[in-house]
Design a protein around this motif. Structure first.
Motif, short mmCIF file in Angstrom:
data_model
loop_
_atom_site.label_atom_id
_atom_site.label_comp_id
_atom_site.label_asym_id
_atom_site.label_seq_id
_atom_site.Cartn_x
_atom_site.Cartn_y
_atom_site.Cartn_z
N GLU A 65 73.74 -29.54 -65.18
CA GLU A 65 74.59 -28.48 -64.63
C GLU A 65 74.95 -28.78 -63.17
O GLU A 65 76.08 -28.54 -62.73
CB GLU A 65 73.88 -27.13 -64.73
N LEU A 66 73.98 -29.33 -62.41
CA LEU A 66 74.24 -29.69 -61.01
C LEU A 66 75.31 -30.77 -60.93
O LEU A 66 76.22 -30.69 -60.10
CB LEU A 66 72.96 -30.16 -60.34
N VAL A 67 75.21 -31.78 -61.78
CA VAL A 67 76.21 -32.85 -61.80
C VAL A 67 77.58 -32.29 -62.16
O VAL A 67 78.60 -32.63 -61.57
CB VAL A 67 75.79 -33.97 -62.76
N ARG A 68 77.62 -31.39 -63.16
CA ARG A 68 78.89 -30.81 -63.58
C ARG A 68 79.54 -30.01 -62.44
O ARG A 68 80.74 -30.13 -62.17
CB ARG A 68 78.67 -29.89 -64.79
N LEU A 69 78.74 -29.21 -61.77
CA LEU A 69 79.27 -28.40 -60.67
C LEU A 69 79.70 -29.28 -59.49
O LEU A 69 80.69 -28.98 -58.81
CB LEU A 69 78.23 -27.38 -60.22
N LYS A 70 78.97 -30.37 -59.25
CA LYS A 70 79.35 -31.28 -58.18
C LYS A 70 80.69 -31.93 -58.48
O LYS A 70 81.53 -32.11 -57.59
CB LYS A 70 78.28 -32.35 -57.97
N LEU A 158 80.35 -30.19 -52.11
CA LEU A 158 79.79 -31.52 -52.27
C LEU A 158 80.29 -32.14 -53.58
O LEU A 158 80.02 -31.62 -54.66
CB LEU A 158 78.25 -31.46 -52.28
N LEU A 159 81.04 -33.23 -53.46
CA LEU A 159 81.55 -33.92 -54.63
C LEU A 159 80.55 -34.98 -55.08
O LEU A 159 79.90 -35.62 -54.25
CB LEU A 159 82.89 -34.58 -54.32
N ALA A 160 80.43 -35.15 -56.39
CA ALA A 160 79.51 -36.15 -56.93
C ALA A 160 80.00 -37.55 -56.58
O ALA A 160 81.20 -37.83 -56.57
CB ALA A 160 79.39 -36.00 -58.44
N ARG A 161 79.07 -38.44 -56.25
CA ARG A 161 79.43 -39.82 -55.97
C ARG A 161 79.91 -40.52 -57.25
O ARG A 161 79.52 -40.15 -58.35
CB ARG A 161 78.23 -40.59 -55.39
N GLY A 162 80.73 -41.53 -57.06
CA GLY A 162 81.15 -42.31 -58.21
C GLY A 162 82.60 -42.13 -58.61
O GLY A 162 83.10 -42.86 -59.46
#
Length: 363
Positions: A65-70, A158-162
């Motif tokens: 969920e954290l990755v999805r929200l990021k 905060l945007l997820a890296r990658g």
């Protein structure tokens, strides 16, 4: 004679809940203390394993969920200003200070920042700005002017890296496309920078425009391409390209395409006024576009006459109520300078004063 120690341990031969037919109903079998301890320990282990499995599943769910929200930019935190860098992307904003920045600063002072910036966290623990150049600039000025620690950090998504570089550019561009004050020259400059960036896949300007401004209409992309051509022709001679309206830019491009000498003459004209202001540059460009038709037709430009007219000016000083008023008059412009804040004068009174001034000149 030694004694034998006997531990009375009874393990049931049948499955739990199933009674041997030889044992009458209601008759309890005798269990020793060791059997009871082993059974209790097994139950405790099973409960612990179930609890650990449940915790791991919950942690996995929260991580996903954290990755999805990021990825959606919905995780917001307060990020220190000195940890934010603006080096990964070529900005689609002019380096000149935005005159409307003071209004944004006043809004932040009053109600705070309603729209967080967007950053990507690097492996070194720093943050790369993706969206929100003006908001970041406003916070930095507020911190410098007030020293208030509440401006030392800024709300940031905060945007997820990658994410690919192309996607990050599109995030930045799409946010500013909806703003009315982003100019075609600024978009053209970004397209040039994007094409020149070795980390992007763009091999020409058309591909850069198609990638960056894919959400824009076809006609708008054509305008951006035209401004790229104009900037290529003018080189570094334009000091304030972001202030150029669309119609003026297209007129200048049409003129310089018809006559290469026109572009050279305009470059020389601008070069003769190195200390020009934004308003002066726009006046030069408008005058050139209006009078350039004859020059393009004849393939010659009367640069000496236009430069002489541009240099012609009248300067004088007038003393009024003990104040020295400096006046500069040139072709199409009158400038008054004195120690007074004219922005504080009532608009109606200012209009009346201008009308009286023009009326006195005509009379």
């Amino acid at each position: 004679m030694s004694k034998r120690r006997v531990f009375d341990i009874n393990f049931p031969d049948e499955a739990p809940g199933v009674r041997s037919p030889s044992v009458p109903a209601g008759t309890e079998t005798r269990r020793g203390p060791m059997a009871a301890a082993i059974s209790e320990n097994a139950d405790a282990l099973r409960e612990r394993q179930l609890a650990e499995t449940s915790i791991r599943e919950e942690n996995d769910r929260l991580a996903h969920e954290l990755v999805r929200l990021k990825k959606l930019g919905l995780i917001v935190d307060l990020v220190p200003l000195d940890a934010i860098r603006c080096s990964k992307l070529a900005r689609d904003r002019s380096s000149e200070r935005d005159p409307e920045l003071d209004e944004l600063k006043e809004s932040i002072r009053s109600v705070g920042l309603s729209n967080p910036i967007r950053v990507e966290q690097s492996e070194a623990g720093e943050y790369e700005l993706i969206q929100g150049f003006r908001r970041l600039a406003a916070y930095r000025e507020l911190l410098s002017e007030t020293g208030d620690e509440r401006f030392a950090t800024i709300p940031a998504g905060l945007l997820a890296r990658g994410e690919t570089l192309d996607t990050l550019y599109r995030r930045m561009v799409d946010e500013n496309m909806v703003r009315r004050d982003i100019s075609f020259a600024e978009m053209a400059t970004l397209a040039q920078a994007y094409m020149a960036d070795p980390q992007t896949e763009a091999t020409d300007v058309d591909q850069a425009i198609s990638t960056l401004f894919g959400s824009a209409g076809r006609q708008k992309r054509v305008y951006i391409r035209n401004f790229v051509s104009l900037l290529d022709r003018m080189g570094d001679n334009l000091a304030y390209p972001h202030a150029m309206p669309r119609a003026l830019g297209l007129a200048l491009l049409k003129l310089t395409e018809k006559d290469e000498g026109a572009a050279v003459a305009l470059q020389r004209h601008l070069g003769s006024r190195p200390d020009r202001s934004e308003e002066e540059e726009l006046a030069i460009l408008r005058s050139f576009a209006e009078r350039g038709g004859e020059a393009a037709a004849s393939h010659k430009l009367a640069t000496s006459r236009s430069l002489t007219k541009a240099r012609a000016k009248t300067t004088l000083r007038v003393v009024h109520d003990g104040e020295v008023v400096r006046c500069l008059a040139t072709d199409g412009r009158v400038e008054l300078r004195l120690e007074r804040d004219f922005s504080a004068v009532d608009r109606r009174r200012l209009e009346q004063a201008v009308q009286a001034f023009i009326g006195a000149l005509e009379g």
